[in-house]
Write a protein that holds these residues in place. Structure first.
Motif, PDB file in Angstrom:
ATOM      1  N   ILE A  87      31.602  45.130  41.422  1.00 14.64           N
ATOM      2  CA  ILE A  87      32.018  44.814  39.920  1.00 14.64           C
ATOM      3  C   ILE A  87      31.528  43.319  39.604  1.00 14.64           C
ATOM      4  O   ILE A  87      31.345  43.342  38.382  1.00 14.64           O
ATOM      5  CB  ILE A  87      33.613  44.804  40.188  1.00 14.64           C
ATOM      6  CG1 ILE A  87      34.327  46.358  40.366  1.00 14.64           C
ATOM      7  CG2 ILE A  87      34.275  44.446  39.057  1.00 14.64           C
ATOM      8  CD1 ILE A  87      35.503  46.428  40.607  1.00 14.64           C
ATOM      9  N   VAL A  88      31.590  42.590  40.423  1.00  9.80           N
ATOM     10  CA  VAL A  88      31.338  41.108  39.833  1.00  9.80           C
ATOM     11  C   VAL A  88      29.923  41.005  39.597  1.00  9.80           C
ATOM     12  O   VAL A  88      29.484  40.437  38.711  1.00  9.80           O
ATOM     13  CB  VAL A  88      31.573  40.081  41.376  1.00  9.80           C
ATOM     14  CG1 VAL A  88      31.327  38.660  40.868  1.00  9.80           C
ATOM     15  CG2 VAL A  88      33.055  40.245  41.680  1.00  9.80           C
ATOM     16  N   GLY A  89      29.017  41.794  40.326  1.00 10.48           N
ATOM     17  CA  GLY A  89      27.622  41.622  39.868  1.00 10.48           C
ATOM     18  C   GLY A  89      27.238  42.102  38.534  1.00 10.48           C
ATOM     19  O   GLY A  89      26.457  41.527  37.729  1.00 10.48           O
ATOM     20  N   PRO A  90      27.355  43.367  38.298  1.00 13.13           N
ATOM     21  CA  PRO A  90      27.180  43.734  36.872  1.00 13.13           C
ATOM     22  C   PRO A  90      28.112  42.952  35.762  1.00 13.13           C
ATOM     23  O   PRO A  90      27.146  42.890  34.696  1.00 13.13           O
ATOM     24  CB  PRO A  90      27.878  45.025  36.725  1.00 13.13           C
ATOM     25  CG  PRO A  90      27.889  45.747  38.064  1.00 13.13           C
ATOM     26  CD  PRO A  90      28.040  44.595  39.025  1.00 13.13           C
ATOM     27  N   VAL A  91      29.216  42.391  36.019  1.00  9.71           N
ATOM     28  CA  VAL A  91      29.729  41.582  34.934  1.00  9.71           C
ATOM     29  C   VAL A  91      28.937  40.131  34.946  1.00  9.71           C
ATOM     30  O   VAL A  91      28.755  39.812  33.742  1.00  9.71           O
ATOM     31  CB  VAL A  91      30.979  41.168  35.382  1.00  9.71           C
ATOM     32  CG1 VAL A  91      31.764  40.048  34.302  1.00  9.71           C
ATOM     33  CG2 VAL A  91      31.971  42.615  35.133  1.00  9.71           C
ATOM     34  N   ALA A  92      28.592  39.653  36.112  1.00 12.94           N
ATOM     35  CA  ALA A  92      27.822  38.523  35.914  1.00 12.94           C
ATOM     36  C   ALA A  92      26.293  38.972  35.324  1.00 12.94           C
ATOM     37  O   ALA A  92      25.990  37.888  34.561  1.00 12.94           O
ATOM     38  CB  ALA A  92      27.414  37.888  37.516  1.00 12.94           C
ATOM     39  N   TRP A  93      25.596  39.875  35.455  1.00 11.64           N
ATOM     40  CA  TRP A  93      24.576  40.195  34.665  1.00 11.64           C
ATOM     41  C   TRP A  93      24.653  40.067  33.202  1.00 11.64           C
ATOM     42  O   TRP A  93      23.840  39.498  32.516  1.00 11.64           O
ATOM     43  CB  TRP A  93      23.959  41.492  35.279  1.00 11.64           C
ATOM     44  CG  TRP A  93      22.780  41.840  34.349  1.00 11.64           C
ATOM     45  CD1 TRP A  93      22.681  43.057  33.625  1.00 11.64           C
ATOM     46  CD2 TRP A  93      21.561  41.411  34.331  1.00 11.64           C
ATOM     47  NE1 TRP A  93      21.612  43.077  32.778  1.00 11.64           N
ATOM     48  CE2 TRP A  93      20.717  42.257  33.405  1.00 11.64           C
ATOM     49  CE3 TRP A  93      20.881  40.395  35.030  1.00 11.64           C
ATOM     50  CZ2 TRP A  93      19.691  41.914  33.032  1.00 11.64           C
ATOM     51  CZ3 TRP A  93      19.594  40.174  34.371  1.00 11.64           C
ATOM     52  CH2 TRP A  93      18.828  40.895  33.506  1.00 11.64           C
ATOM     53  N   LEU A  94      25.769  40.978  32.872  1.00 11.04           N
ATOM     54  CA  LEU A  94      26.053  41.075  31.470  1.00 11.04           C
ATOM     55  C   LEU A  94      26.357  39.849  31.006  1.00 11.04           C
ATOM     56  O   LEU A  94      26.158  39.504  29.712  1.00 11.04           O
ATOM     57  CB  LEU A  94      27.301  42.211  30.993  1.00 11.04           C
ATOM     58  CG  LEU A  94      26.669  43.758  31.622  1.00 11.04           C
ATOM     59  CD1 LEU A  94      27.848  44.610  31.390  1.00 11.04           C
ATOM     60  CD2 LEU A  94      25.579  44.164  30.864  1.00 11.04           C
ATOM     61  N   ALA A  95      27.013  38.891  31.469  1.00 12.31           N
ATOM     62  CA  ALA A  95      27.493  37.601  31.110  1.00 12.31           C
ATOM     63  C   ALA A  95      26.370  36.606  30.746  1.00 12.31           C
ATOM     64  O   ALA A  95      26.374  35.907  30.028  1.00 12.31           O
ATOM     65  CB  ALA A  95      28.823  37.266  31.788  1.00 12.31           C
ATOM     66  N   ALA A  96      25.654  36.618  31.918  1.00 12.00           N
ATOM     67  CA  ALA A  96      24.687  35.275  32.166  1.00 12.00           C
ATOM     68  C   ALA A  96      23.502  35.646  32.413  1.00 12.00           C
ATOM     69  O   ALA A  96      22.651  34.639  32.446  1.00 12.00           O
ATOM     70  CB  ALA A  96      25.461  34.373  33.168  1.00 12.00           C
TER      71      ALA A  96
END
Length: 130
Positions: free
Chosen positions: A46-55
């Motif tokens: 969950i954290v990896g995709p959100v980090a990719w999309l955010a930053a």
């Protein structure tokens, strides 16, 4: 139903982020190399995709119609209408020359056959005409 959504939403987010990361040109990946982002997306659900999309990616509009493919980026040209495109017009000229040469060959063959037919009708021997 909600239990199923708890698994499907993160899975869909991971798949979307993974495909987006793969299609992003290397120079648009921020902070880390692209391969590192792929591992982060796949390992941290969950954290990896959100980090990719955010930053993880530059979110600016594409310049000059950039596409994800390296080949397309280097070979993409501005759209030109066919009647204004010199390459297209040159290809038409070359095709026209080939057609004209073929037509001349057909005309010469037709004349030769007509002469042979006239000789046969008049009773001339083709060997005597030479």
């Amino acid at each position: 139903m909600f239990r199923l959504l708890m698994y499907l939403i993160p899975l869909a987010l991971t798949i979307y982020a993974f495909i987006d990361c793969l299609n992003t040109p290397e120079d648009e990946a921020k902070h880390l190399p692209k391969i590192a982002w792929v591992f982060i997306i796949l390992l941290f659900w969950i954290v990896g995709p959100v980090a990719w999309l955010a930053a993880g990616k530059l979110r600016t509009p594409p310049v000059n119609g950039r596409t994800p493919s390296e080949w397309h980026r280097n070979h993409r040209t501005q759209y030109v209408a066919p009647d204004d495109n010199p390459e297209f017009l040159n290809s038409l000229k070359a095709e026209n020359k080939k057609d004209e040469a073929l037509l001349k060959d057909w005309e010469a063959d037709l004349r030769r056959r007509e002469e042979e037919l006239k000789r046969r009708e008049t009773g001339e021997d083709p060997k005597d005409a030479s």
